[in-house]
Design an enzyme around this catalytic site. Sequence first.
Site, PDB file in Angstrom:
ATOM      1  N   ASP A  93       0.866  -1.190   0.000  1.00  0.00           N
ATOM      2  CA  ASP A  93       0.000   0.000   0.000  1.00  0.00           C
ATOM      3  C   ASP A  93       0.902   1.238   0.000  1.00  0.00           C
ATOM      4  O   ASP A  93       2.119   1.131   0.104  1.00  0.00           O
ATOM      5  CB  ASP A  93      -0.983  -0.026   1.170  1.00  0.00           C
ATOM      6  CG  ASP A  93      -0.309   0.083   2.520  1.00  0.00           C
ATOM      7  OD1 ASP A  93       0.912   0.337   2.583  1.00  0.00           O
ATOM      8  OD2 ASP A  93      -1.000  -0.088   3.540  1.00  0.00           O
ATOM      9  N   GLY A  96      -0.656   5.925   2.676  1.00  0.00           N
ATOM     10  CA  GLY A  96      -1.562   7.061   2.832  1.00  0.00           C
ATOM     11  C   GLY A  96      -2.622   6.842   3.900  1.00  0.00           C
ATOM     12  O   GLY A  96      -2.821   7.665   4.791  1.00  0.00           O
ATOM     13  N   ASP A 271      -7.921  -7.327   0.123  1.00  0.00           N
ATOM     14  CA  ASP A 271      -7.007  -7.565   1.237  1.00  0.00           C
ATOM     15  C   ASP A 271      -7.753  -7.191   2.508  1.00  0.00           C
ATOM     16  O   ASP A 271      -8.639  -6.333   2.474  1.00  0.00           O
ATOM     17  CB  ASP A 271      -5.750  -6.679   1.144  1.00  0.00           C
ATOM     18  CG  ASP A 271      -6.009  -5.284   1.665  1.00  0.00           C
ATOM     19  OD1 ASP A 271      -5.743  -5.033   2.860  1.00  0.00           O
ATOM     20  OD2 ASP A 271      -6.525  -4.427   0.919  1.00  0.00           O
ATOM     21  N   CYS A 309     -13.937 -27.766   6.056  1.00  0.00           N
ATOM     22  CA  CYS A 309     -12.635 -27.151   5.775  1.00  0.00           C
ATOM     23  C   CYS A 309     -11.556 -28.209   5.574  1.00  0.00           C
ATOM     24  O   CYS A 309     -11.490 -29.183   6.323  1.00  0.00           O
ATOM     25  CB  CYS A 309     -12.248 -26.231   6.934  1.00  0.00           C
ATOM     26  SG  CYS A 309     -10.643 -25.432   6.726  1.00  0.00           S
ATOM     27  N   CYS A 311      -8.274 -27.597   5.745  1.00  0.00           N
ATOM     28  CA  CYS A 311      -6.989 -27.074   6.224  1.00  0.00           C
ATOM     29  C   CYS A 311      -6.299 -28.047   7.178  1.00  0.00           C
ATOM     30  O   CYS A 311      -6.947 -28.924   7.757  1.00  0.00           O
ATOM     31  CB  CYS A 311      -7.184 -25.704   6.881  1.00  0.00           C
ATOM     32  SG  CYS A 311      -7.536 -25.721   8.645  1.00  0.00           S
ATOM     33  N   CYS A 314      -7.989 -28.146  10.799  1.00  0.00           N
ATOM     34  CA  CYS A 314      -9.226 -28.936  10.923  1.00  0.00           C
ATOM     35  C   CYS A 314      -8.958 -30.418  10.743  1.00  0.00           C
ATOM     36  O   CYS A 314      -9.703 -31.247  11.268  1.00  0.00           O
ATOM     37  CB  CYS A 314     -10.257 -28.429   9.904  1.00  0.00           C
ATOM     38  SG  CYS A 314     -10.873 -26.782  10.332  1.00  0.00           S
ATOM     39  N   HIS A 340      -6.194 -21.612  10.015  1.00  0.00           N
ATOM     40  CA  HIS A 340      -7.536 -22.011   9.556  1.00  0.00           C
ATOM     41  C   HIS A 340      -8.223 -20.850   8.825  1.00  0.00           C
ATOM     42  O   HIS A 340      -8.813 -21.036   7.755  1.00  0.00           O
ATOM     43  CB  HIS A 340      -8.415 -22.476  10.720  1.00  0.00           C
ATOM     44  CG  HIS A 340      -9.866 -22.492  10.366  1.00  0.00           C
ATOM     45  ND1 HIS A 340     -10.447 -23.517   9.647  1.00  0.00           N
ATOM     46  CD2 HIS A 340     -10.834 -21.556  10.551  1.00  0.00           C
ATOM     47  CE1 HIS A 340     -11.718 -23.208   9.414  1.00  0.00           C
ATOM     48  NE2 HIS A 340     -11.977 -22.033   9.959  1.00  0.00           N
TER      49      HIS A 340
HETATM   50 ZN    ZN Z   1      -9.812 -25.327   8.861  1.00  0.00          ZN
END
Ligand code: ZN
Length: 375
Positions: A93, A96, A271, A309, A311, A314, A340
């Site tokens: 960025d 600013g 973002d 999920c 991930c 999990c 996660h």
């Molecule tokens: Zn997860």
Amino acid sequence: MTPRFEFTIHATDGKARTGTIAMQRGDIRTPAFMPVGTAATVKAMKPADVRASGADIILGNTYHLMLRPGAERVARLGGLHGFMGWDRPILTDSGGYQVMSLADLTKRSEEGVSFKSHLDGTRHLLSPERSIEIQRLLDSDIIMAFDELVPTTSARDLQAAAMERSMRWAKRSRAAFDGGGDHAGRAAIFGIQQGALDQDFRKSSADALLDIGFDGYAVGGLAVGEGQEAMFGVLDYAPGQLDPAKPRYLMGVGKPDDIVGAVERGIDMFDCVLPTRSGRTGQAFTRRGPINIRNAKFAEDQGPLDPSCACPVCGNWGRAYLYHLVRSGEILGAMLMTEHNIWFYQALMADLRAAIGEGRLTEFANDFRTNYYNK
Ligand SMILES: [Zn+2]
């Protein structure tokens, strides 16, 4: 040869698009979510784990990095990528927004913003030229133009003046970028549309930016407290005021349902600190809405944070263990919750890209909202 910056749209569905931005450090699949790496780190995560979640690009903050460790120091150490161990694209960025929200004793003028560091009280000037120089010293891949922000609740004449100054600063930012030698040959620069919640201001801002010409365009000045309805009101027209062939980036957004609604309105990049910051305070995102793992009902719940999920968290640990870690203030709790959440955001983006590609975005978005709101 890999292009400097090339955006290819693979499919559209309504106003939504899915595509790829090709850059020298790697491709960025859109719609994309960029985890925020404020101080040269996506907090509580190693770069390899950020990448494993599916992130193609991360964001770095000019304001924080210029104060600590300092842009010149990062440059002497070979640039931000080598310094932090992330070899894919980084968007920075302009500083600013943060200088105006975090620094002490800010003084704005046509030249730029002078301020005192919130860390040690030293005085600095951030101008379009200095912001671009810092982003170049960091060796950022996507540089943002320096702009001026005022609250969406400010008087109309103040909003118009800030937008007009931002457009003069956009021109100076573009000139400073173009004068950047080698770096300009491998990086890209985005302009930022301002104009608060006013359609005419937004149009003037878009026209000024299109006249200068940028690689991509951000919709700025939203997600600053105006609420989702007002934000979507602007997003109903603002993306359409920008160049349809270039990526459109909605800065600082947002909650999962904000992202789904913004993608439906034609936004390609996002973002937000939410998945990382929430992870450190015990909030987990799930397809059935956010949950606070500190809640006593999870003390003996051995199920995963989100059954849908994929991930590593999990797959290995249940809610009861995370409840224990977070309630005990263990560092691992913040790490696992963050991981996660980052996976949740990246999985959402992958699902959005697939839905657009297959022409079923409306169905996907409606199902997502039904599940997310009706826990
Ligand atoms: Zn997860």
